[in-house]
Motif scaffolding. Structure first.
Motif, short mmCIF file in Angstrom:
data_model
loop_
_atom_site.label_atom_id
_atom_site.label_comp_id
_atom_site.label_asym_id
_atom_site.label_seq_id
_atom_site.Cartn_x
_atom_site.Cartn_y
_atom_site.Cartn_z
N PHE A 94 0.86 -1.19 0.01
CA PHE A 94 -0.05 -0.01 0.05
C PHE A 94 0.76 1.40 0.03
N GLU A 95 2.16 1.23 0.33
CA GLU A 95 2.82 2.49 0.32
C GLU A 95 3.89 2.52 -0.70
N GLY A 137 0.61 2.18 -6.27
CA GLY A 137 -0.32 3.42 -6.55
C GLY A 137 -0.61 3.46 -8.14
N PHE A 152 -4.78 3.09 -1.03
CA PHE A 152 -3.90 3.75 -2.29
C PHE A 152 -4.25 5.42 -2.77
N GLN A 170 -1.50 7.06 0.23
CA GLN A 170 -0.65 6.58 0.34
C GLN A 170 0.50 7.27 1.16
#
Length: 185
Positions: free
Chosen positions: A39-40, A45, A102, A105
């Motif tokens: 997710f980071e 993204g 997302f 982020q």
């Protein structure tokens, strides 16, 4: 035997499991896309935005499975974000949390994750207890272990009907791989 059945028999690690996987789309879809994501991760993204378009484009022919592969060494909030998505999933809101994470982020610290849980109207006492006790950490770690057995090294990593699809030169490769799988080539 269709291409999907053949590929998952070849590598059962890529067979979707409705008990542990988050699956968007029908079991009868002709193509199954598995993503190992973080997710980071900025590339994840970008892929997320493209996947939204692809899911709409391919409609009922595409089933999407998201699995966690937080890159803890470079993304300090990724594992906690994955746990947050699992906690939301336990309350039937995995995909809503997936999209929120997302979309934000740059803000995946504990305070923001709690805010997202409130935004999705999760049962907050339950969410807080599960996050404090790391109830979903084992599930996240099991998905990481599965990815490592597949030799996943980076995010996002995609498999189209069980076949690794390299997107390092752009997500159009993913679109073409799905087209190819649909055409039976």
């Amino acid at each position: 035997m269709n291409a999907h059945t053949a590929s998952t028999k070849a590598n059962p690690l890529l067979a979707p499991d409705s008990a542990t996987d988050h699956i968007h789309g029908s079991k009868s879809a002709r193509v199954t896309l598995v993503e190992y994501g973080d997710f980071e991760c900025p590339s994840c993204g970008q892929a997320h935005a493209a996947l939204k378009i692809m899911l709409a484009h391919f409609g009922p022919n595409l089933r999407f499975v998201y699995r966690h592969f937080p890159q803890r060494e470079v993304h300090s909030h990724a594992e906690l974000a994955a746990e947050t998505a699992e906690a939301a999933g336990a309350q039937g809101k995995f995909w809503q949390m997936h999209d929120l994470l997302f979309a934000h982020q740059q803000h995946l610290d504990e305070k923001h994750l709690h805010q997202y849980a409130k935004e999705l109207e999760l049962d907050i006492p339950r969410f807080e207890n599960e996050m404090r006790d790391h109830v979903y950490l084992q599930r996240v770690q099991e998905q990481v272990a599965g990815a490592e057995r597949l030799n996943v090294r980076a995010t996002p990593t995609f498999y189209v009907n069980g076949v690794f699809t390299d997107v390092s030169f752009g997500l159009e490769h993913l679109h073409r791989a799905i087209d190819k799988a649909l055409s039976g080539a």
